[in-house]
Motif scaffolding. Structure first.
Motif, PDB file in Angstrom:
ATOM      1  N   VAL A 167       0.853  -1.190   0.000  1.00  0.00           N
ATOM      2  CA  VAL A 167       0.000   0.000   0.000  1.00  0.00           C
ATOM      3  C   VAL A 167       0.885   1.235   0.000  1.00  0.00           C
ATOM      4  N   THR A 168       0.300   2.362  -0.337  1.00  0.00           N
ATOM      5  CA  THR A 168       1.015   3.631  -0.331  1.00  0.00           C
ATOM      6  C   THR A 168       0.474   4.515   0.778  1.00  0.00           C
ATOM      7  N   LEU A 169       1.359   5.030   1.610  1.00  0.00           N
ATOM      8  CA  LEU A 169       1.002   5.939   2.694  1.00  0.00           C
ATOM      9  C   LEU A 169       1.451   7.349   2.341  1.00  0.00           C
ATOM     10  N   GLU A 208      -2.860   9.129   4.787  1.00  0.00           N
ATOM     11  CA  GLU A 208      -3.664   8.527   3.739  1.00  0.00           C
ATOM     12  C   GLU A 208      -3.119   7.147   3.400  1.00  0.00           C
ATOM     13  N   LEU A 209      -4.019   6.186   3.304  1.00  0.00           N
ATOM     14  CA  LEU A 209      -3.666   4.823   2.911  1.00  0.00           C
ATOM     15  C   LEU A 209      -4.351   4.582   1.571  1.00  0.00           C
ATOM     16  N   ASP A 210      -3.553   4.504   0.506  1.00  0.00           N
ATOM     17  CA  ASP A 210      -4.088   4.366  -0.853  1.00  0.00           C
ATOM     18  C   ASP A 210      -5.192   5.389  -1.114  1.00  0.00           C
ATOM     19  N   GLY A 211      -4.967   6.623  -0.676  1.00  0.00           N
ATOM     20  CA  GLY A 211      -5.899   7.705  -0.944  1.00  0.00           C
ATOM     21  C   GLY A 211      -6.999   7.876   0.073  1.00  0.00           C
ATOM     22  N   GLU A 212      -7.176   6.925   0.997  1.00  0.00           N
ATOM     23  CA  GLU A 212      -8.198   7.035   2.042  1.00  0.00           C
ATOM     24  C   GLU A 212      -7.580   7.681   3.275  1.00  0.00           C
ATOM     25  N   ARG A 213      -8.160   8.810   3.703  1.00  0.00           N
ATOM     26  CA  ARG A 213      -7.562   9.572   4.799  1.00  0.00           C
ATOM     27  C   ARG A 213      -7.977   9.029   6.160  1.00  0.00           C
ATOM     28  N   ILE A 214      -6.992   8.912   7.044  1.00  0.00           N
ATOM     29  CA  ILE A 214      -7.206   8.501   8.434  1.00  0.00           C
ATOM     30  C   ILE A 214      -6.785   9.662   9.323  1.00  0.00           C
TER      31      ILE A 214
END
Length: 426
Positions: A167-169, A208-214
Motif C-alpha cells: 500500500v502507499t502511505l 492517507e492509505l491508498d488515498g483514504e484519509r485517516i
C-alpha cells in the motif's frame, strides 16, 4: 587443581557432538557445543572471539560433511558470526555497541475500516516516530486473492505467494512511502503491521492509505518505565534461570541442563552440590507437569506462582494501547505497543531495535510480567518478523491474566537487568 582450559573444553564438546550426531541433527547452534559456549560466556570463562571461532569451525565442519547448499570442501561460509547463535545477543558480553534509548512513540488509536481492491483493512492504531511509521492492522483478503495460509513475514517479504498487497502511505507534508504487511494469519484473515519504507512526519495530522484519509487524534499517554538490576546472584545460577525462562518456559523443549551444569562446574563457577541446583532442577521438572498440578515444595518463586495458575481460562477480554519505550536491555530496546487479554492468556505487541531474527537465532530477552496480586506471567515470541535492524511481533503470555488484577508490570528481562513498564489495566 589443573587450570581450566575453556577452549579445549569447547572443542571436546564439539567432537563429542559430531560423534553422537548432534551437530548433524541440530547444527552447531542449539547443540551441546553452543550450549557450552553460551555458559562459558555467561561466566566470563572465555572471550567471545575465541568462543565464536570454535563454533564457526564446527559449523563449517557440519556444512562440508552434509554438503549443505552444495558447499564444496574448503569453501568459506559467507555469513559472518554475530554471536547471537551461541545463545545471546552479540551485545550482551561486549560483542557490539548498545543502541541508544528509543523515544516514546506517538501512538494513536484509529479503529478505521478501509476497502482496497484486494483486502478489507482494519487499521487499529498508528505508531509514529522519527525512525518508523507503523500501522497496526487486521486484514481480510478479498475473494480474488489467494486463499493459501499466510505465515510470518521476514523483513516485509511474505513467505508464501499471493499475500496482501503493498500500500502507499502519505502524510500532511506530501511525503509518500510504500508499506508492506508483516504478520500471520490463516489464509483470509491476518493480523500484523504495515510498516512504511520511509518514515512519515511524526506529527502529521493525518495519514492517507491508498488515498483514504485517516485522521490522527489524541495520542495515548505512555506509562512510566524504569530499568532495574536483577537480584544479586552468581552468574552461573543466573544463566541457568535465564535458560529455563527461554521460549516462554512451557512453549518448547526445556534445554538439557545437566551438560550445561557440568560445564559450569568444570569452569569452577558452580559447586556440584550447590543447594540452589535443587530449585533449578525442580523448576525444570515442573515445567513438564500436567496443567493445574501444584508445583512441588522445592519450586521457588517466581516460578511457584506462575505454575499455580497454569491452564487457567478466567482471563478478562480487552485490549489497550501502551506506547512505552524502554532503555536498552542487554543491547535490545523495546517498544511495548498494545496489550490484548484473552480468556486463556494475553499478548503484547512489541517492536525491538535492533531486530531479533527469530526463530533463526535465539533471543536474549525473556518476557516476564507480574500483577498487583503477586501473580507471575511468562511470555514467548509468537508471530514475528524482522531483520537485524529492527523487529516486531507478538509475545504470548501465560497463564491467563488474573480477573481481579488492576495493575501489571511488563518486564522484558536480560541476563542481568530488566525494564519495567507499569500498566494500569482497564
Amino acid at each position: 587443581m589443573p587450570v581450566f582450559d575453556a577452549e579445549r573444553h569447547l572443542r571436546l564438546a564439539g567432537e563429542r557432538a559430531l560423534l553422537d550426531g548432534e551437530l548433524h541433527a541440530r547444527g552447531p547452534f542449539g547443540s551441546p557445543l553452543s550450549d557450552a559456549a553460551a555458559a562459558l560466556l555467561a561466566v566470563e570463562a572465555i572471550d567471545r572471539e575465541r568462543a565464536e571461532a570454535v563454533v564457526e569451525e564446527y559449523r563449517l565442519a557440519v556444512a562440508v560433511r552434509m554438503r549443505e547448499g552444495g558447499m564444496r570442501p574448503g569453501a568459506r561460509i559467507s555469513r559472518p558470526m554475530t554471536g547471537v547463535p551461541i545463545g545471546h545477543s552479540s551485545t550482551v558480553f561486549g560483542g557490539g555497541p548498545a543502541p541508544a534509548a528509543l523515544a516514546p512513540r506517538r501512538l494513536i488509536p484509529c479503529d478505521r475500516h478501509l476497502e482496497t481492491a484486494t483486502a478489507h483493512i482494519h487499521v487499529r492504531y498508528a505508531s509514529l516516530s522519527a525512525e518508523a511509521t507503523v500501522l497496526g492492522v487486521r486484514l481480510e483478503l478479498s475473494a480474488g486473492s489467494s486463499g493459501r495460509p499466510m505465515f510470518a513475514t521476514r523483513a516485509g517479504v511474505p513467505l508464501r505467494p499471493g499475500g496482501p498487497p503493498t500500500v502507499t502511505l502519505r502524510d500532511d507534508r506530501g511525503t509518500r512511502a510504500s508499506a508492506h504487511f508483516a504478520g500471520a494469519g490463516d489464509g483470509r484473515a491476518m493480523h500484523g503491521t504495515l510498516a512504511a519504507h520511509t518514515p512519515l512526519a511524526a506529527d502529521t495530522a493525518w495519514i492517507e492509505l491508498d488515498g483514504e484519509r485517516i485522521e490522527l487524534d489524541e495520542a495515548v499517554v505512555p506509562p512510566p518505565v524504569a530499568l532495574e538490576a536483577l537480584p544479586d546472584e552468581p552468574p552461573a545460577l543466573r544463566h541457568l534461570w535465564h535458560l529455563l525462562a527461554g521460549n516462554g518456559g512451557l512453549r518448547g523443549p526445556t534445554p538439557d541442563l545437566d551438560p550445561i551444569i557440568e560445564t559450569l562446574v568444570a569452569a569452577g563457577t558452580l559447586a556440584v552440590d550447590d543447594p540452589a541446583l535443587d530449585g533449578v532442577r525442580a523448576v525444570r521438572d515442573a515445567l513438564h507437569f500436567t496443567p493445574g498440578q501444584p508445583a512441588g515444595a522445592a519450586v521457588p518463586e517466581p516460578w511457584r506462582s506462575l505454575l499455580a495458575r497454569q491452564g487457567a481460562t478466567d482471563g478478562r477480554t480487552f485490549s489497550m494501547l501502551i506506547g512505552a519505550a524502554t532503555p536498552p536491555i542487554a543491547g535490545v530496546a523495546v517498544v511495548a505497543v498494545e496489550l490484548e487479554s484473552r480468556e486463556e492468556g494475553f499478548d503484547l505487541e512489541v517492536h525491538t531495535v535492533p531486530g531479533i531474527v527469530y526463530p533463526r537465532e535465539p533471543a536474549v530477552l525473556r518476557w516476564w510480567a507480574a500483577d498487583d496480586l503477586g501473580n507471575q506471567y511468562l511470555g514467548n515470541i509468537g508471530r514475528w518478523s524482522g531483520s537485524e535492524q529492527g523487529g516486531s511481533g507478538q509475545v504470548a503470555f501465560w497463564p491467563a491474566l488474573h480477573p481481579r488484577a488492576s495493575r501489571l508490570r511488563l518486564m522484558p528481562t536480560g541476563p542481568s537487568e530488566r525494564a519495567v513498564v507499569e500498566v494500569t489495566l482497564p
